[in-house]
Design a protein around this motif. Structure first.
Motif, PDB file in Angstrom:
ATOM      1  N   GLU A  17       2.019  -0.392 -11.809  1.00 36.19           N
ATOM      2  CA  GLU A  17       1.240  -1.255 -12.707  1.00 36.19           C
ATOM      3  C   GLU A  17       0.362  -2.169 -11.861  1.00 36.19           C
ATOM      4  N   GLU A  18      -0.891  -2.321 -12.271  1.00 40.33           N
ATOM      5  CA  GLU A  18      -1.810  -3.215 -11.567  1.00 40.33           C
ATOM      6  C   GLU A  18      -1.911  -4.538 -12.318  1.00 40.33           C
ATOM      7  N   VAL A  19      -1.690  -5.625 -11.606  1.00 45.51           N
ATOM      8  CA  VAL A  19      -1.787  -6.965 -12.170  1.00 45.51           C
ATOM      9  C   VAL A  19      -2.568  -7.850 -11.193  1.00 45.51           C
ATOM     10  N   LYS A  56       7.458  -6.181  -5.259  1.00 41.69           N
ATOM     11  CA  LYS A  56       6.806  -7.499  -5.181  1.00 41.69           C
ATOM     12  C   LYS A  56       5.288  -7.399  -5.149  1.00 41.69           C
ATOM     13  N   GLY A  57       4.800  -6.167  -5.081  1.00 38.28           N
ATOM     14  CA  GLY A  57       3.364  -5.962  -5.188  1.00 38.28           C
ATOM     15  C   GLY A  57       2.665  -5.805  -3.856  1.00 38.28           C
ATOM     16  N   PHE A 103       2.127  -3.020  -8.444  1.00 39.21           N
ATOM     17  CA  PHE A 103       3.574  -3.230  -8.476  1.00 39.21           C
ATOM     18  C   PHE A 103       4.267  -1.919  -8.839  1.00 39.21           C
ATOM     19  N   ALA A 104       5.359  -1.624  -8.136  1.00 39.63           N
ATOM     20  CA  ALA A 104       6.215  -0.501  -8.521  1.00 39.63           C
ATOM     21  C   ALA A 104       7.252  -1.030  -9.500  1.00 39.63           C
ATOM     22  N   VAL A 116      -2.771   5.211  -8.342  1.00 40.00           N
ATOM     23  CA  VAL A 116      -1.860   4.849  -7.259  1.00 40.00           C
ATOM     24  C   VAL A 116      -0.489   5.420  -7.596  1.00 40.00           C
ATOM     25  N   PHE A 117       0.154   6.012  -6.603  1.00 37.52           N
ATOM     26  CA  PHE A 117       1.445   6.652  -6.794  1.00 37.52           C
ATOM     27  C   PHE A 117       2.474   6.044  -5.849  1.00 37.52           C
TER      28      PHE A 117
END
Length: 506
Positions: free
Chosen positions: A100-102, A14-15, A107-108, A45-46
């Motif tokens: 992923e960055e939004v 969910k981020g 977000f995973a 980021v991992f």
């Protein structure tokens, strides 16, 4: 907030706001219904699994060093980028997820596949043989296949069983809280699937380094192109009357632990000769089983030579609080029927006896082969012996240690595993120095001592905190050089000490 009053952990699917991630500090959360951690390192980021694949240690409480994360319990090290277990005692990779960055949130997404199999190394030996199926031997075989080595690979082990978790023998397994199925380092199918040929219950009796040939105790021969000697150590025997009685045990193999556990069934009292780490772990396990336990040792304070008087005295008090009776500054002169006679003249009743007075490296094969030997098999910083194509690792290897500035030989499980990994890479041509700071842990009831470095002799120790509180660190110095750090209840400090030693070596 959750019902327990603890902050609810984020669902990484969910981020998470990028601004909520502190550099190099693991954030606990979940994804796909399982625990995970998120780590920011610079622009990356991992998201990886939250549990160490060795003993399920909480990686959220571990230490991030570069693009790696280290387990607080037993110092296994994983790559955050690939999930790969890059340093023992863990061998299995962590699960990992694409991120992923939004709009400022991380977000995973989907779980990523395991890292691709590495290509076979070029110019690798056609056949590699490992003598010894313990910590170093297994770690070497595992790393060889992990590096893509596809040549012939054979292991020769004196034990009748495939490699298993020996540290557990004196701890949870002997205490009766760890089932036998926890012990194998790999299931039998792994050796078959990875083309590792096991010669179990066999010993190498002769080594011809010029002909690259081993002779086994059944008269057969095994040739090799490269060889790793990892023959380990054998218990020091107590040369006194009665030491050969059937109720006198040494603990080195699983069969030994099973015999001791069987002896507990009809016993009420046991004696442990030696206040070593193994001896006191055995004492704790026997107390857990409900036996009365006496410990006989020549020192005034158990393990004071290694841990210092404060920590040694704490370990003694801890055992005494659990009912262990110590007979210190004394030795056993005879083991009789149901009792031990001490030098002081005292008698100690015991239904059986466990002797833990140290081990002696098994150097006979190396000595007969003419390898350079001096209190161990002499190796260089790459773990190569005096014979071309022959390496040594584990209890027998005496290597140039840059922390102490001396040649040292260390009898610790994790050291043996890491040396096996380094030797394997060097057999394949990686030319990698063995520079890991030695590490071991020792478990006594609900307390665990972690020890990083190596201080065979020290002239002062600095104590931070109170051992009685279960929260302390002890640094061991010789002159201006810090040689080692022992901790109790300070796992992160232990990891930081390890990283500091490595940085100083770098």
């Amino acid at each position: 907030m959750s019902e327990s009053g603890q902050p609810e952990q984020p669902d990484f699917a969910k981020g998470v706001a990028l601004s909520a991630l502190d550099e190099g500090v693991p954030l606990s959360g979940s994804i796909d219904g399982g625990a995970a951690i998120m780590v920011r390192k610079g622009a990356d980021v991992f998201v990886v699994g939250a549990e160490c694949t060795h003993y399920h240690g909480p990686l959220a409480e571990g230490l991030v060093v570069g693009e790696t994360i280290r387990c607080p319990w037993h110092h296994a090290c994983f790559s955050l980028r690939t999930g790969e277990a890059i340093r023992a005692p863990a061998f299995d990779s962590l699960p990992r997820w694409r991120v992923e960055e939004v709009d400022g949130k991380i977000f995973a997404r989907e779980r990523l596949a395991a890292p691709m199999t590495k290509p076979a190394p070029t110019r690798a030996p056609k056949k590699i043989v490992i003598v010894g199926a313990g910590a170093a031997g297994f770690a070497a075989a595992h790393r060889l296949r992990a590096e893509g080595y596809d040549g012939a690979l054979e292991m020769i082990g004196a034990d009748l069983l495939a490699p298993y978790d020996r540290p557990n023998l004196s701890k949870d397994y002997l205490a009766g809280s760890a089932p036998p199925e926890w012990l194998p380092l790999r299931e039998p199918a792994w050796y078959h699937d990875n083309g590792v040929v096991l010669h179990l219950g066999r010993q190498a009796t002769a080594l011809d380094v010029s002909q690259k040939l081993l002779t086994l105790d059944d008269g057969s021969s095994v040739g090799f192109d490269a060889l790793l000697l990892a023959t380990g150590a054998d218990p020091v025997r107590l040369p006194i009357p009665g030491a050969d009685r059937p109720n006198v045990f040494y603990l080195r193999q699983l069969a030994d632990a099973d015999r001791i556990a069987a002896a507990c069934g009809g016993a009420s009292r046991a004696a442990v000769v030696g206040a070593s780490f193994i001896g006191l772990e055995v004492a704790a396990s026997l107390r857990t089983r409900g036996l009365a336990v006496d410990v006989i040792a020549p020192e005034a304070v158990p393990m004071a030579r290694i841990l210092g008087p404060e920590l040694g005295a704490h370990i003694q008090r801890l055992h005494e609080s659990h009912g262990v009776v110590f007979h210190l500054e004394d030795t056993v002169t005879e083991i009789g029927d149901g009792a031990l006679t001490l030098k002081s003249g005292a008698a100690v009743a015991a239904d059986f006896v466990v002797i833990g007075i140290g081990v002696r490296p098994n150097l006979s094969l190396a000595e007969r082969a003419g390898l350079a030997v001096d209190k161990g098999v002499l190796v260089d910083e790459y773990l190569a012996t005096s014979a071309p194509g022959v390496y040594a690792a584990g209890d027998i290897a005496r290597w140039p240690d840059r922390i102490t500035g001396e040649r040292i030989r260390v009898e610790h499980w994790v050291v043996a595993e890491r040396q096996g990994q380094t030797a394997a890479r060097n057999i394949l041509g990686f030319n990698e120095r063995f520079d890991a700071a030695p590490f071991f842990w020792s478990q006594h009831y609900d307390q665990t001592i972690s020890y990083v470095g190596h201080a065979p002799q020290w002239d002062r120790c600095e104590v931070s905190g109170d051992p009685a509180s279960g929260d302390c660190a002890v640094a061991y110095w010789r002159g201006a050089r810090k040689l080692a750090v022992a901790t109790l209840g300070r796992d992160l400090d232990s990891l930081r000490a390890e990283a500091a030693f490595e940085k100083a070596l770098g």
